[in-house]
Design a protein around this motif. Structure first.
Motif, PDB file in Angstrom:
ATOM      1  N   ILE A 187       0.725  -1.221   0.379  1.00  0.00           N
ATOM      2  CA  ILE A 187      -0.265   0.564   0.173  1.00  0.00           C
ATOM      3  C   ILE A 187       1.206   0.976   0.002  1.00  0.00           C
ATOM      4  N   GLN A 188       0.801   2.468  -0.651  1.00  0.00           N
ATOM      5  CA  GLN A 188       0.791   3.319  -0.768  1.00  0.00           C
ATOM      6  C   GLN A 188       0.281   5.078  -0.825  1.00  0.00           C
ATOM      7  N   GLY A 189       0.770   5.634  -0.339  1.00  0.00           N
ATOM      8  CA  GLY A 189      -0.349   6.503   0.450  1.00  0.00           C
ATOM      9  C   GLY A 189      -0.527   7.105   1.947  1.00  0.00           C
ATOM     10  N   TRP A 190       0.071   5.799   2.320  1.00  0.00           N
ATOM     11  CA  TRP A 190      -0.144   6.101   4.130  1.00  0.00           C
ATOM     12  C   TRP A 190       0.800   6.512   4.921  1.00  0.00           C
ATOM     13  N   GLU A 191       1.307   7.604   5.239  1.00  0.00           N
ATOM     14  CA  GLU A 191       2.430   8.444   6.008  1.00  0.00           C
ATOM     15  C   GLU A 191       1.389   8.556   7.171  1.00  0.00           C
ATOM     16  N   ILE A 192       2.743   8.338   8.296  1.00  0.00           N
ATOM     17  CA  ILE A 192       2.767   8.735   9.134  1.00  0.00           C
ATOM     18  C   ILE A 192       2.479  10.639   9.543  1.00  0.00           C
ATOM     19  N   ASN A 193       1.768  10.710  10.641  1.00  0.00           N
ATOM     20  CA  ASN A 193       1.817  12.360  10.934  1.00  0.00           C
ATOM     21  C   ASN A 193       1.228  12.521  12.690  1.00  0.00           C
ATOM     22  N   PRO A 194       1.810  13.603  13.153  1.00  0.00           N
ATOM     23  CA  PRO A 194       1.547  13.883  14.529  1.00  0.00           C
ATOM     24  C   PRO A 194      -0.927  13.997  15.038  1.00  0.00           C
ATOM     25  N   MET A 195      -1.406  13.915  13.757  1.00  0.00           N
ATOM     26  CA  MET A 195      -2.926  13.767  14.299  1.00  0.00           C
ATOM     27  C   MET A 195      -3.342  12.435  13.615  1.00  0.00           C
ATOM     28  N   ASP A 196      -2.696  11.681  13.242  1.00  0.00           N
ATOM     29  CA  ASP A 196      -3.223  10.213  13.437  1.00  0.00           C
ATOM     30  C   ASP A 196      -4.375  10.083  12.225  1.00  0.00           C
ATOM     31  N   VAL A 197      -3.576  10.917  10.647  1.00  0.00           N
ATOM     32  CA  VAL A 197      -5.083  10.799   9.584  1.00  0.00           C
ATOM     33  C   VAL A 197      -4.359  10.102   8.588  1.00  0.00           C
ATOM     34  N   HIS A 198      -4.865   9.198   8.770  1.00  0.00           N
ATOM     35  CA  HIS A 198      -4.754   7.763   7.208  1.00  0.00           C
ATOM     36  C   HIS A 198      -6.358   8.720   6.230  1.00  0.00           C
ATOM     37  N   PRO A 199      -6.795   9.149   5.556  1.00  0.00           N
ATOM     38  CA  PRO A 199      -7.852   9.134   4.661  1.00  0.00           C
ATOM     39  C   PRO A 199      -7.837   7.921   3.412  1.00  0.00           C
ATOM     40  N   LEU A 200      -8.547   6.906   3.681  1.00  0.00           N
ATOM     41  CA  LEU A 200      -8.843   6.124   2.694  1.00  0.00           C
ATOM     42  C   LEU A 200      -8.439   6.643   1.183  1.00  0.00           C
ATOM     43  N   ARG A 201      -8.431   7.948   0.771  1.00  0.00           N
ATOM     44  CA  ARG A 201      -9.049   8.183  -0.563  1.00  0.00           C
ATOM     45  C   ARG A 201      -7.802   8.373  -1.288  1.00  0.00           C
ATOM     46  N   TYR A 202      -6.459   8.839  -0.151  1.00  0.00           N
ATOM     47  CA  TYR A 202      -5.234   8.810  -0.821  1.00  0.00           C
ATOM     48  C   TYR A 202      -4.019   7.369  -0.740  1.00  0.00           C
ATOM     49  N   LEU A 203      -4.927   5.944  -0.718  1.00  0.00           N
ATOM     50  CA  LEU A 203      -4.072   4.995  -0.536  1.00  0.00           C
ATOM     51  C   LEU A 203      -4.247   4.071  -2.043  1.00  0.00           C
TER      52      LEU A 203
END
Length: 534
Positions: free
Chosen positions: A513-529
């Protein structure tokens, strides 16, 4: 048929199993399906009635906001293509794009007005309603003192929304990026009950629609062809499984049944995962705090400040972070996580004392309060189902035992646990506060007047409330931080809670899977995967 994506997960198969476990339902050949271990069963998928991150991961996919998140957690235009903010910071004008609900009806500014009024209705009991108090009349509406139609929001026309604030508010756009603020389909909800968020009935605005929700089994969302950016969405289907056992989630990830595991990795398996799962193990900063909430209502044993201080003194936070967990968590002698932008300073006043000094003071305080080995304090400690929560609870109970504290551990699944807290039916309760807006106000306001933690715990301090309100109005970062530091120190000096550690995020994500990014808010929208090219 299984998807190409599942075939690419074969590296995680256990040799003894010899194959991939199929998903919950058949999907077309080459469809991009993502299977997710989501942590718990949602109590609701009404975006204004959710309370846990396991719920908002789903509602974020179903309901688009005026302002939304990019893959890296930054704010980007959503249903609003652009907006203007007045020079005095008290008026926001949003210009909505041409967009449709999943039933083909147009999404209008009236839908946004309807939703913002609804989130403040007392009957909705939204836990984050106070984040919208800067809107004119919002506080009075939430208190039942004014009608929702007096809220400072108006639909200038079908594509223009105007919001009036009582004061400039630095984090207001972040509040609008929360799923609670999603426009809602007024044409559906006007004559609907809670059944509107069941499979087959839900009308959504996000990149996905709700297809299936057999309780305690799975939640299936499928790509929404009416979504304004549907052509850029690669995921055809996502299946969220309510797996709150981290060991089970890890094992199912290894076999290829799960492509993403949000149930974390149990501390007992973390070293193994780091050594064996390579890039699939994603560890990063998280704006979140792990603490124990105290019930301070009159008649409760923890209404006594001396007892609260003693319990804080006796806990060895470094043992929990370094020996029990060992995943990079930071022992916390504060409330607001240190990685929060412009985080306030301040510590519990014993932070620099030796453990012997702390225990001597703790025993003396308990004796003053009338407790000791011959007259024990019996406490109930509630925690929600997870191996590490239990380990921490057992360790803390052992640390309190020399004070003459006898602890009854009470475990329940997440929805029941948090309902128990909201009802105030606890003495000490495990709590994890994950930022909904990346600002200290999100944490401090929870313990202020009308905040969720204030309501549940019974904590009230007028001076603290005044400092939090004043910090909201202050736009100078340094002056604002000083005010927030004063507020946090009052909370800590009252020992209103027992902070344990600042979180890190620990998840498992397939290299396919690409498009899953670590970030401090822990928000990982499905639309970008997207599927990796391998």
């Amino acid at each position: 048929m299984i998807s190409k994506h599942h075939k690419m997960m074969s590296r995680y198969l256990l040799a003894a199993l010899g194959g991939i476990a199929l998903g919950a339902m058949a999907v077309p050949a080459q469809a991009f399906t993502v299977d997710i271990a989501n942590g718990a069963e949602p109590g609701s998928l009404d975006p204004q009635k959710t309370s846990g991150v396991w719920e908002t991961r789903i509602t974020r996919a179903l309901f688009e906001r005026l302002v939304t998140y990019a893959a890296d957690g930054s704010l980007v235009p959503g249903l609003a293509e652009h907006w203007e903010i007045s020079d005095d910071g008290k008026q926001y004008t949003f210009h909505l794009r041409d967009a449709e609900w999943s039933d083909g009806e147009p999404i209008t500014a009236d839908d946004a007005v309807f939703a913002l009024r609804r989130v403040l209705e007392p009957a909705i009991a939204n836990q984050n309603a106070n984040l919208y108090y800067p809107i004119v009349n919002a506080r009075a509406i939430n208190a039942g003192e004014k009608s929702p139609d007096t809220l400072g929001v108006e639909a200038v026309d079908a594509h223009t929304l105007r919001i009036r604030l009582t004061q400039p508010t630095a984090w207001f756009l972040q509040a609008l990026a929360m799923t609670e603020a999603s426009p809602l389909p007024e044409h559906v909800l006007a004559n609907a009950d809670d059944g509107w968020v069941e499979s087959g009935n839900t009308v959504s605005s996000g990149a996905f629609t709700l297809s299936q929700w057999p309780p305690q089994s799975r939640i299936v969302v499928t790509r929404n062809p009416h979504y304004y950016d549907a052509d850029q969405v690669s995921v055809d289907e996502a299946v969220f499984y309510p797996i709150d056992d981290a060991n089970a989630a890890l094992n199912r990830f290894r076999t290829g049944e799960m492509d993403i595991a949000y149930s974390s990795v149990p501390s007992s398996r973390f070293a193994w995962a780091r050594e064996n799962l390579g890039d699939a193990l994603r560890v990063g900063p998280l704006t979140a705090e792990y603490f124990y909430m105290f019930n301070l209502h009159d008649g409760q044993p923890l209404a006594d400040r001396r007892v609260r201080e003693a319990l804080n003194l006796a806990v060895r936070r470094d043992v929990i972070t370094d020996q029990i967990l060992g995943q990079g968590q930071t022992p916390s002698f504060w409330y607001v996580p240190r990685n929060t932008p412009n985080a306030p300073r301040g510590d519990l006043d014993f932070a620099d004392m030796t453990m012997d000094e702390r225990m001597a003071r703790a025993k003396a305080l308990m004796q003053e309060a009338g407790y000791g080995p011959d007259h024990p304090l019996r406490l109930r400690l509630n925690y929600n189902t997870l191996e590490d929560h239990k380990k921490i609870a057992v360790a803390v109970a052992a640390m309190w035992k020399p004070l003459g504290v006898e602890v009854e551990l009470i475990n329940s699944e997440a929805a029941v646990h948090y309902a128990t807290i909201r009802e105030g039916n606890f003495e000490v309760a495990r709590y994890g506060m994950v930022a909904t807006i990346n600002d200290p106000f999100d944490f401090l306001n929870a313990y202020a007047d009308s905040g969720s933690a204030s309501r549940s715990s019974g904590y009230h301090d007028a001076e603290y409330d005044a400092l939090v309100v004043k910090s909201t109005r202050e736009l100078d970062p340094q002056k604002r931080r000083q005010l927030m530091t004063q507020a946090q120190q009052r909370l800590l000096d009252d020992y209103a809670l027992l902070p344990l550690y600042d979180y890190v995020s620990v998840h498992l994500v397939s290299p396919a899977i690409q498009g899953w990014e670590i970030n401090p808010m822990d928000v990982h929208p499905l639309r970008y995967l997207q599927e990796s090219e391998q």
